[in-house]
Scaffold this motif. Structure first.
Motif, PDB file in Angstrom:
ATOM      1  N   GLU A  78       4.141   3.591   7.306  1.00  0.00           N
ATOM      2  CA  GLU A  78       3.087   2.847   6.616  1.00  0.00           C
ATOM      3  C   GLU A  78       3.700   1.769   5.727  1.00  0.00           C
ATOM      4  O   GLU A  78       4.729   1.989   5.063  1.00  0.00           O
ATOM      5  CB  GLU A  78       2.238   3.785   5.766  1.00  0.00           C
ATOM      6  N   GLY A  80       2.968  -0.200   2.508  1.00  0.00           N
ATOM      7  CA  GLY A  80       2.079  -0.188   1.355  1.00  0.00           C
ATOM      8  C   GLY A  80       1.580  -1.575   0.994  1.00  0.00           C
ATOM      9  O   GLY A  80       2.073  -2.597   1.489  1.00  0.00           O
ATOM     10  N   LYS A  81       0.606  -1.623   0.127  1.00  0.00           N
ATOM     11  CA  LYS A  81       0.049  -2.891  -0.323  1.00  0.00           C
ATOM     12  C   LYS A  81       1.158  -3.791  -0.878  1.00  0.00           C
ATOM     13  O   LYS A  81       1.952  -3.366  -1.716  1.00  0.00           O
ATOM     14  CB  LYS A  81      -1.003  -2.634  -1.398  1.00  0.00           C
ATOM     15  N   GLY A  82       1.243  -5.024  -0.395  1.00  0.00           N
ATOM     16  CA  GLY A  82       2.240  -5.978  -0.874  1.00  0.00           C
ATOM     17  C   GLY A  82       3.615  -5.812  -0.281  1.00  0.00           C
ATOM     18  O   GLY A  82       4.554  -6.508  -0.686  1.00  0.00           O
ATOM     19  N   ASN A  85       5.681  -9.510   3.969  1.00  0.00           N
ATOM     20  CA  ASN A  85       5.576 -10.933   3.661  1.00  0.00           C
ATOM     21  C   ASN A  85       5.815 -11.763   4.924  1.00  0.00           C
ATOM     22  O   ASN A  85       6.917 -11.736   5.487  1.00  0.00           O
ATOM     23  CB  ASN A  85       6.599 -11.338   2.588  1.00  0.00           C
ATOM     24  N   ALA A 106       1.344 -11.634   0.742  1.00  0.00           N
ATOM     25  CA  ALA A 106       1.672 -10.297   1.227  1.00  0.00           C
ATOM     26  C   ALA A 106       0.384  -9.564   1.584  1.00  0.00           C
ATOM     27  O   ALA A 106      -0.719  -9.971   1.193  1.00  0.00           O
ATOM     28  CB  ALA A 106       2.440  -9.537   0.155  1.00  0.00           C
ATOM     29  N   ASN A 107       0.516  -8.498   2.352  1.00  0.00           N
ATOM     30  CA  ASN A 107      -0.664  -7.750   2.787  1.00  0.00           C
ATOM     31  C   ASN A 107      -1.451  -7.211   1.591  1.00  0.00           C
ATOM     32  O   ASN A 107      -0.892  -6.606   0.684  1.00  0.00           O
ATOM     33  CB  ASN A 107      -0.272  -6.604   3.727  1.00  0.00           C
ATOM     34  N   ALA A 108      -2.761  -7.438   1.616  1.00  0.00           N
ATOM     35  CA  ALA A 108      -3.619  -7.038   0.493  1.00  0.00           C
ATOM     36  C   ALA A 108      -3.955  -5.555   0.535  1.00  0.00           C
ATOM     37  O   ALA A 108      -4.350  -4.964  -0.475  1.00  0.00           O
ATOM     38  CB  ALA A 108      -4.904  -7.857   0.498  1.00  0.00           C
ATOM     39  N   GLU A 109      -3.807  -4.933   1.708  1.00  0.00           N
ATOM     40  CA  GLU A 109      -4.085  -3.516   1.844  1.00  0.00           C
ATOM     41  C   GLU A 109      -2.954  -2.836   2.603  1.00  0.00           C
ATOM     42  O   GLU A 109      -2.195  -3.501   3.325  1.00  0.00           O
ATOM     43  CB  GLU A 109      -5.410  -3.307   2.595  1.00  0.00           C
ATOM     44  N   ALA A 110      -2.835  -1.545   2.450  1.00  0.00           N
ATOM     45  CA  ALA A 110      -1.796  -0.793   3.172  1.00  0.00           C
ATOM     46  C   ALA A 110      -2.039  -0.887   4.681  1.00  0.00           C
ATOM     47  O   ALA A 110      -3.176  -0.919   5.151  1.00  0.00           O
ATOM     48  CB  ALA A 110      -1.798   0.663   2.729  1.00  0.00           C
ATOM     49  N   ILE A 111      -0.939  -0.962   5.448  1.00  0.00           N
ATOM     50  CA  ILE A 111      -1.012  -1.021   6.910  1.00  0.00           C
ATOM     51  C   ILE A 111      -0.514   0.309   7.455  1.00  0.00           C
ATOM     52  O   ILE A 111       0.652   0.671   7.277  1.00  0.00           O
ATOM     53  CB  ILE A 111      -0.150  -2.183   7.448  1.00  0.00           C
ATOM     54  N   SER A 120      -1.720 -12.523   7.598  1.00  0.00           N
ATOM     55  CA  SER A 120      -2.638 -13.356   6.820  1.00  0.00           C
ATOM     56  C   SER A 120      -2.492 -14.815   7.233  1.00  0.00           C
ATOM     57  O   SER A 120      -1.527 -15.204   7.902  1.00  0.00           O
ATOM     58  CB  SER A 120      -2.334 -13.206   5.322  1.00  0.00           C
TER      59      SER A 120
END
Length: 236
Positions: A78, A80-82, A85, A106-111, A120
């Motif tokens: 996983e 995590g958020k942020g 990049n 960076a990702n705003a939510e966990a992947i 993004s």
């Protein structure tokens, strides 16, 4: 020739000129499927994502936005958020050649693990140095996450996602040839000064062309009025 015929011919010429002006596009965008092959820390992965590139006038240049409609890679753990990049390169071709670096947040939510990584929107600025038709094509995508780097390269020689008619700083004159967004020669980046660049959005183009068409129409009407008065002038 009667005054009525002169009037009809003049109005026909004005309307035809206005239609030609309205038909000239300032930009052409197309969603293009890009086959990304990625070198990841756990081996090669790949996916096809439709890529869209849009432009908005920004000072002496254009803000480019590159959008991914599908994920192109995944992570075994996983993110995590942020934690992730993204950045990429947009290849410039046509009236000049070069590269535009684009990046995003960076990702705003966990992947979750083993799910497609949604990239993004990535943005950057292109400032033309030469005038003409310039194309913009998706290039290498880079994903940095958890101290690792994944590089994704287009393998299907994708076509341009955007084609623009641009005017370089200090340059005059219109387009050469035809392509998002194609450019040839020269690199992108920091031209200063120079003439005002054309609008790129559909609304901006319509307003600019409509204004020019209106000017032609008013000029034509003045010419018609002059012909009519001239036809009525009494002879000595």
């Amino acid at each position: 020739m009667s005054n009525q015929k002169r009037t009809a011919l003049a109005l026909t010429a004005v309307l035809a000129g206005s239609l030609v002006l309205m038909a000239a596009p300032a930009a052409h965008a197309e969603v293009v499927d890009v086959n990304y092959q990625c070198e990841t820390p756990i081996g090669p992965k790949g996916a096809v994502s439709p890529i869209d590139i849009k432009s908005v006038r920004s000072g002496n240049g254009y803000k480019l936005t590159m959008s991914f409609q599908k994920g192109v890679s995944s992570s075994p753990v996983e993110l995590g958020k942020g934690a992730m990049n993204p950045s990429a390169v947009i290849e410039v071709g046509g009236a000049e050649t070069g590269k535009v670096q684009v990046s995003g947040p960076a990702n705003a939510e966990a992947i979750p693990a083993n799910t497609p990584i949604k990239i993004s929107d990535l943005s950057g600025t292109y400032t033309p140095k030469k005038s003409g038709k310039v194309t913009f094509t998706a290039g290498v995508l880079t994903i940095k996450a958890l101290g690792t780097t994944t590089t994704c390269t287009p393998r299907n020689s994708p076509g341009p996602s955007l084609e623009l008619d641009v005017e370089g700083a200090g340059g005059s004159g219109g387009s050469t040839g035809g392509s998002t967004d194609g450019s040839t020669g020269g690199s992108t980046g920091g031209a200063s000064g120079g003439g005002e660049l054309p609008k790129t959005g559909p609304l901006d183009s319509a307003v600019a062309l409509g204004t020019l068409g209106g000017t032609v129409l008013l000029t034509g009407a003045a010419g018609v009025l002059w012909l009519t008065r001239r036809g009525r002038r009494p002879t000595a």
